[in-house]
Design an enzyme around this catalytic site. Structure first.
Site, mmCIF file in Angstrom:
data_model
loop_
_atom_site.group_PDB
_atom_site.id
_atom_site.type_symbol
_atom_site.label_atom_id
_atom_site.label_comp_id
_atom_site.label_asym_id
_atom_site.label_seq_id
_atom_site.Cartn_x
_atom_site.Cartn_y
_atom_site.Cartn_z
ATOM 1 N N HIS A 49 -2.662 -12.945 -5.533
ATOM 2 C CA HIS A 49 -1.395 -12.619 -6.187
ATOM 3 C C HIS A 49 -0.632 -11.572 -5.374
ATOM 4 O O HIS A 49 0.596 -11.660 -5.230
ATOM 5 C CB HIS A 49 -1.678 -12.100 -7.595
ATOM 6 C CG HIS A 49 -0.468 -12.110 -8.487
ATOM 7 N ND1 HIS A 49 0.364 -13.199 -8.634
ATOM 8 C CD2 HIS A 49 0.051 -11.151 -9.301
ATOM 9 C CE1 HIS A 49 1.332 -12.919 -9.477
ATOM 10 N NE2 HIS A 49 1.176 -11.670 -9.897
ATOM 11 N N HIS A 105 6.973 -7.511 -17.429
ATOM 12 C CA HIS A 105 6.697 -8.131 -16.126
ATOM 13 C C HIS A 105 6.849 -9.644 -16.214
ATOM 14 O O HIS A 105 7.388 -10.279 -15.302
ATOM 15 C CB HIS A 105 5.286 -7.757 -15.677
ATOM 16 C CG HIS A 105 4.940 -8.237 -14.304
ATOM 17 N ND1 HIS A 105 5.722 -7.997 -13.192
ATOM 18 C CD2 HIS A 105 3.875 -8.967 -13.843
ATOM 19 C CE1 HIS A 105 5.175 -8.538 -12.120
ATOM 20 N NE2 HIS A 105 4.055 -9.138 -12.493
ATOM 21 N N HIS A 122 -9.511 2.011 4.502
ATOM 22 C CA HIS A 122 -8.072 1.831 4.282
ATOM 23 C C HIS A 122 -7.276 2.872 5.047
ATOM 24 O O HIS A 122 -6.243 2.567 5.653
ATOM 25 C CB HIS A 122 -7.783 1.922 2.780
ATOM 26 C CG HIS A 122 -6.339 1.709 2.442
ATOM 27 N ND1 HIS A 122 -5.684 2.443 1.475
ATOM 28 C CD2 HIS A 122 -5.401 0.857 2.953
ATOM 29 C CE1 HIS A 122 -4.433 2.055 1.404
ATOM 30 N NE2 HIS A 122 -4.226 1.090 2.286
ATOM 31 N N HIS A 157 4.099 3.851 -3.547
ATOM 32 C CA HIS A 157 3.261 3.563 -2.377
ATOM 33 C C HIS A 157 3.263 2.056 -2.085
ATOM 34 O O HIS A 157 3.334 1.629 -0.928
ATOM 35 C CB HIS A 157 1.845 4.066 -2.630
ATOM 36 C CG HIS A 157 0.994 4.135 -1.403
ATOM 37 N ND1 HIS A 157 1.448 4.627 -0.189
ATOM 38 C CD2 HIS A 157 -0.301 3.768 -1.179
ATOM 39 C CE1 HIS A 157 0.474 4.563 0.706
ATOM 40 N NE2 HIS A 157 -0.585 4.039 0.133
ATOM 41 N N GLU A 170 -12.320 3.434 0.766
ATOM 42 C CA GLU A 170 -11.132 4.280 0.840
ATOM 43 C C GLU A 170 -10.869 4.746 2.259
ATOM 44 O O GLU A 170 -9.733 4.721 2.743
ATOM 45 C CB GLU A 170 -11.298 5.476 -0.100
ATOM 46 C CG GLU A 170 -10.253 6.568 0.063
ATOM 47 C CD GLU A 170 -8.840 6.132 -0.244
ATOM 48 O OE1 GLU A 170 -7.907 6.909 0.048
ATOM 49 O OE2 GLU A 170 -8.637 5.011 -0.755
#
Length: 349
Positions: A309, A251, A80, A142, A77
């Site tokens: 992806h 989706h 990032h 986000h 975290e």
């Protein structure tokens, strides 16, 4: 002065290209952070248990006794956050370097300021992602914010390259064909973010059927209930199975609609020399992205494939923007030779 202007433009072209690529890296690191369940590796923001570096277990227990420290997730975290901060500095550098050129004719100063505003908002969404404990609405926004930063960097790069070439070609006005394709892509990207933020990636087992049925039990109202309660920890999701299945099925339907829109766009402009090739690449990227989506379902969402992806979504977005740019700033006589006679007296868009 001209030499200084050219030198600044040259550096800005390089910096915006680097910024585009680096934004993609930041997004992939963010996806990795989410996929290894490290989004709440640090329960506070901007520090980690009140520190700029991951502290030891004793300090973490004193600071947040209800959230045990998991060092690996905490470091993921924080990594990032560190690289996202570097991205913010890159945006500030672009604005600072372009400041002396802001009144120059043709310089995209407003676009630079828009990029700065969006990166600030993106930082705020990053904070809310943690403080609101992965609330799906914020996680989805986000993701879309990251894509916005990426595409603004890329669009700015293209504008700066055009400024260096001193091109005077008048841009075409965006028409319904491009608008529909763009809307379909944005909706599908938002649906992808909603899938991942609600942990619905493998809510459907099997393909083309879903859980052995062509039309399984769906709870659409709950799956797309965008006023979910703020407060619970949304790690691993809060929705029941039918709601997650609804998200996944929608989706898939969105992917079909996007594919149809992109193929229609390619058919519409397949005779345009400077547009046919970019659109063919976009359609190819879409097909690859669809294959990766199916593989993720059949292989139960392995980490490396899920990252691919995400990378596919990034590439598809950049590809469509590039194709749009080629069409919007196409020079006169850009049709293929075989179709020049047909289009000679036709006003095309």
């Amino acid at each position: 002065m001209p030499d200084s202007y050219e030198r600044r433009l040259r550096w800005l072209v390089r910096l915006t290209l680097i910024g585009t690529l680096f934004t993609a890296v930041v997004m992939l690191v963010g996806a990795w952070t989410r996929l290894v369940d490290a989004g709440l590796g640090c329960p506070d923001w901007p520090g980690c248990y009140g520190k700029l570096l991951v502290p030891d277990s004793d300090h973490a227990t004193l600071r947040h006794p209800d959230v045990p420290l998991e060092p690996f997730k905490a470091w993921v975290e924080m990594a990032h956050r560190y690289i996202a901060s570097l991205l913010g500095l890159a945006v500030i550098s672009v604005v600072a370097l372009g400041w002396p050129l802001r009144q120059r004719s043709g310089y995209p100063w407003r676009l630079s300021l828009t990029l700065l505003v969006v990166i600030i908002l993106q930082g705020a969404f990053g904070a809310f992602t943690v403080t609101l404990q992965l609330w799906p609405q914020v996680v989805t926004l986000h993701l879309l914010g990251g894509l916005s930063v990426l595409l603004l960097f890329f669009w700015l790069h293209l504008h700066l390259r055009r400024a260096r070439k001193k091109s005077i070609t008048e841009p075409r006005r965006t028409n319904a064909c491009w608008g529909i394709a763009a809307c379909l892509l944005v909706v599908q990207l938002a649906l992808g973010g909603w899938v991942t933020s609600n942990y619905a990636g493998i809510a459907c087992q099997g393909f083309p059927t879903c859980n052995g049925q062509w039309w399984p039990e769906l709870d659409v109202s709950e799956g797309f209930h965008v006023t979910q309660t703020v407060g619970p920890n949304y790690l691993h999701g809060q929705l029941h199975a039918d709601a997650r299945t609804a998200i996944h099925v929608v989706h898939r339907l969105g992917a079909l609609m996007l594919g149809a829109g992109l193929v229609a766009l390619w058919l519409r402009y397949r005779h345009w020399q400077n547009v046919a090739r970019p659109l063919a690449i976009v359609v190819s990227l879409y097909m690859l992205q669809a294959i990766l989506g199916v593989a993720n379902v059949l292989l139960w969402l392995p980490l490396w494939l899920a990252l691919l992806h995400t990378a596919g979504a990034i590439a598809l977005s950049v590809g469509l923007v590039w194709a749009w740019w080629c069409w919007r700033y196409n020079e006169a006589g850009a049709f293929s030779k075989s179709s020049n006679l047909f289009y000679r007296n036709v006003i095309a868009d």
